[in-house]
Scaffold this active site. Structure first.
Site, PDB file in Angstrom:
ATOM      1  N   LYS A 124       0.836  -1.199   0.000  1.00 34.88           N
ATOM      2  CA  LYS A 124       0.000   0.000   0.000  1.00 34.88           C
ATOM      3  C   LYS A 124       0.879   1.262   0.000  1.00 34.88           C
ATOM      4  CE  LYS A 124      -3.812  -2.268   2.501  1.00 34.88           C
ATOM      5  NZ  LYS A 124      -4.691  -2.171   3.705  1.00 34.88           N
ATOM      6  N   TYR A 176     -12.391  -2.528  -2.874  1.00 36.93           N
ATOM      7  CA  TYR A 176     -12.884  -2.535  -1.498  1.00 36.93           C
ATOM      8  C   TYR A 176     -14.413  -2.490  -1.418  1.00 36.93           C
ATOM      9  CZ  TYR A 176      -8.207  -1.992   0.582  1.00 36.93           C
ATOM     10  OH  TYR A 176      -6.911  -2.196   1.008  1.00 36.93           O
ATOM     11  N   PHE A 219     -15.165   3.581   7.752  1.00 39.20           N
ATOM     12  CA  PHE A 219     -13.804   3.885   7.314  1.00 39.20           C
ATOM     13  C   PHE A 219     -13.631   3.847   5.809  1.00 39.20           C
ATOM     14  CE2 PHE A 219     -14.004  -0.688   8.399  1.00 39.20           C
ATOM     15  CZ  PHE A 219     -13.578  -1.270   7.214  1.00 39.20           C
ATOM     16  N   ARG A 225      -1.858 -14.513   3.951  1.00 45.73           N
ATOM     17  CA  ARG A 225      -2.519 -13.900   5.113  1.00 45.73           C
ATOM     18  C   ARG A 225      -1.756 -14.213   6.400  1.00 45.73           C
ATOM     19  NH1 ARG A 225      -6.867 -10.183   4.407  1.00 45.73           N
ATOM     20  NH2 ARG A 225      -7.684 -10.887   6.413  1.00 45.73           N
ATOM     21  N   THR A 279      -5.393  -7.819  10.597  1.00 49.34           N
ATOM     22  CA  THR A 279      -5.729  -6.538   9.973  1.00 49.34           C
ATOM     23  C   THR A 279      -5.120  -5.373  10.754  1.00 49.34           C
ATOM     24  OG1 THR A 279      -7.790  -7.452   9.104  1.00 49.34           O
ATOM     25  CG2 THR A 279      -7.650  -5.049   9.268  1.00 49.34           C
ATOM     26  N   ARG A 300       2.833  -7.137   9.200  1.00 48.63           N
ATOM     27  CA  ARG A 300       2.155  -6.050   9.913  1.00 48.63           C
ATOM     28  C   ARG A 300       2.625  -5.942  11.359  1.00 48.63           C
ATOM     29  NH1 ARG A 300      -3.855  -7.360   7.440  1.00 48.63           N
ATOM     30  NH2 ARG A 300      -3.836  -5.921   5.668  1.00 48.63           N
ATOM     31  N   ASN A 335      -1.582  -0.244   7.491  1.00 48.59           N
ATOM     32  CA  ASN A 335      -1.145  -1.626   7.731  1.00 48.59           C
ATOM     33  C   ASN A 335      -0.358  -2.228   6.573  1.00 48.59           C
ATOM     34  OD1 ASN A 335      -3.245  -2.103   5.995  1.00 48.59           O
ATOM     35  ND2 ASN A 335      -4.492  -3.288   7.441  1.00 48.59           N
ATOM     36  N   HIS A 342      -1.927  -5.461   1.487  1.00 47.04           N
ATOM     37  CA  HIS A 342      -3.203  -6.130   1.285  1.00 47.04           C
ATOM     38  C   HIS A 342      -2.932  -7.549   0.829  1.00 47.04           C
ATOM     39  CE1 HIS A 342      -7.287  -7.004  -0.090  1.00 47.04           C
ATOM     40  NE2 HIS A 342      -6.700  -7.581  -1.118  1.00 47.04           N
ATOM     41  N   GLU A 384      -9.750 -10.424  -7.344  1.00 51.24           N
ATOM     42  CA  GLU A 384      -8.828  -9.297  -7.167  1.00 51.24           C
ATOM     43  C   GLU A 384      -7.633  -9.366  -8.124  1.00 51.24           C
ATOM     44  OE1 GLU A 384      -7.909  -9.311  -2.984  1.00 51.24           O
ATOM     45  OE2 GLU A 384      -9.941  -8.709  -2.422  1.00 51.24           O
TER      46      GLU A 384
HETATM   47  P1  DAT Z   1      -7.685  -6.864   5.604  1.00 51.14           P
HETATM   48  O1  DAT Z   1      -6.888  -5.808   4.886  1.00 51.14           O
HETATM   49  O2  DAT Z   1      -6.891  -7.511   6.708  1.00 51.14           O
HETATM   50  O3  DAT Z   1      -8.289  -7.872   4.665  1.00 51.14           O
HETATM   51  P2  DAT Z   1     -10.372  -5.765   5.869  1.00 51.14           P
HETATM   52  O4  DAT Z   1     -10.676  -6.379   4.542  1.00 51.14           O
HETATM   53  O5  DAT Z   1     -11.306  -6.072   6.990  1.00 51.14           O
HETATM   54  O6  DAT Z   1      -8.878  -6.130   6.350  1.00 51.14           O
HETATM   55  O7  DAT Z   1     -10.324  -4.180   5.716  1.00 51.14           O
HETATM   56  C1  DAT Z   1      -9.676  -3.595   4.607  1.00 51.14           C
HETATM   57  C2  DAT Z   1      -8.822  -2.451   5.095  1.00 51.14           C
HETATM   58  O8  DAT Z   1      -9.647  -1.448   5.684  1.00 51.14           O
HETATM   59  C3  DAT Z   1      -7.828  -2.840   6.190  1.00 51.14           C
HETATM   60  O9  DAT Z   1      -6.622  -3.343   5.655  1.00 51.14           O
HETATM   61  C4  DAT Z   1      -7.625  -1.528   6.889  1.00 51.14           C
HETATM   62  C5  DAT Z   1      -8.979  -0.846   6.772  1.00 51.14           C
HETATM   63  N1  DAT Z   1      -9.784  -1.081   7.974  1.00 51.14           N
HETATM   64  C6  DAT Z   1     -10.415  -2.212   8.319  1.00 51.14           C
HETATM   65  N2  DAT Z   1     -11.051  -2.095   9.487  1.00 51.14           N
HETATM   66  C7  DAT Z   1     -10.837  -0.818   9.884  1.00 51.14           C
HETATM   67  C8  DAT Z   1     -11.224  -0.051  11.012  1.00 51.14           C
HETATM   68  N3  DAT Z   1     -11.984  -0.572  11.964  1.00 51.14           N
HETATM   69  N4  DAT Z   1     -10.794   1.227  11.082  1.00 51.14           N
HETATM   70  C9  DAT Z   1     -10.028   1.764  10.122  1.00 51.14           C
HETATM   71  N5  DAT Z   1      -9.622   1.093   9.030  1.00 51.14           N
HETATM   72  C10 DAT Z   1     -10.015  -0.178   8.909  1.00 51.14           C
HETATM   73 MG    MG Z   2      -9.806  -7.741   3.325  1.00 55.26          MG
END
Ligand code: DAT
Ligand code: MG
Length: 150
Positions: A10, A50, A58, A86, A92, A103, A113, A116, A127
């Site tokens: 990212k 996303y 968020f 993963r 996350t 991470r 973080n 992805h 994706e």
């Molecule tokens: P991941 O990237 O581990 O698959 P995710 O798909 O649940 O996680 O969310 C996508 C991204 O969104 C994640 O990398 C960071 C952001 N994110 C997720 N939950 C969040 C939160 N509670 N507050 C702020 N950003 C968040």
């Molecule tokens: Mg995700």
């Protein structure tokens, strides 16, 4: 063909000079790199990628962040590629990620973080196809393959 999964370094990872670090960790784990490019994510691509989070509070900030500076998109191949990536990435939220994960070793904030990774083989297929054209994904043999997979 073995499973392929999408990895993004990212904007925070590119800005912090951690592209090589991420690649090194995935290479050392044993996954095979089959596609890679430095790119600027458009607003449209970010919203597609996303899409599952569109109703989350968020979402706006996430789209803004991922489009704010270049990323490195990669496709990595292995049996169970999505799951393996993963586990190498961690949770996350970097604050909850164990040491030894990308991470957990390199971040402290959920909104920064670093990487992805697709969360399932089905997400991975969607994706990878979102970020790469078929001709950008290469098939090749690695001489050391039998030293990684029995
Ligand atoms: P991941 O990237 O581990 O698959 P995710 O798909 O649940 O996680 O969310 C996508 C991204 O969104 C994640 O990398 C960071 C952001 N994110 C997720 N939950 C969040 C939160 N509670 N507050 C702020 N950003 C968040
Ligand atoms: Mg995700």
């Amino acid at each position: 063909m073995a499973e392929r999964t999408l990895v993004l370094v990212k904007p925070d990872g590119v800005q912090r000079g951690l592209v090589g670090e991420v690649i090194t960790r995935l290479e050392r784990r044993g996954l095979k790199l089959v596609g890679m490019k430095l790119m600027q994510v458009s607003d449209e691509l970010a919203r597609q990628h996303y899409g599952e989070h569109v109703d989350r509070p968020f979402f706006g900030g996430l789209v803004q962040f991922i489009t704010s500076s270049p990323i490195v998109a990669m496709a990595w191949e292995a049996n169970n590629a999505a799951e393996i990536v993963r586990s190498t990435m961690g949770q996350t939220n970097p604050a909850n990620s164990p040491a030894g994960t990308i991470r957990g070793d390199l971040g402290i904030d959920i909104g920064r973080n670093l990487v992805h990774g697709s969360d399932s083989p089905e997400s991975a297929e969607r994706e990878v196809n979102l970020f790469f054209r078929p001709e950008e994904l290469l098939s090749y043999e690695r001489a050391m393959e039998p030293w990684i997979v029995e």
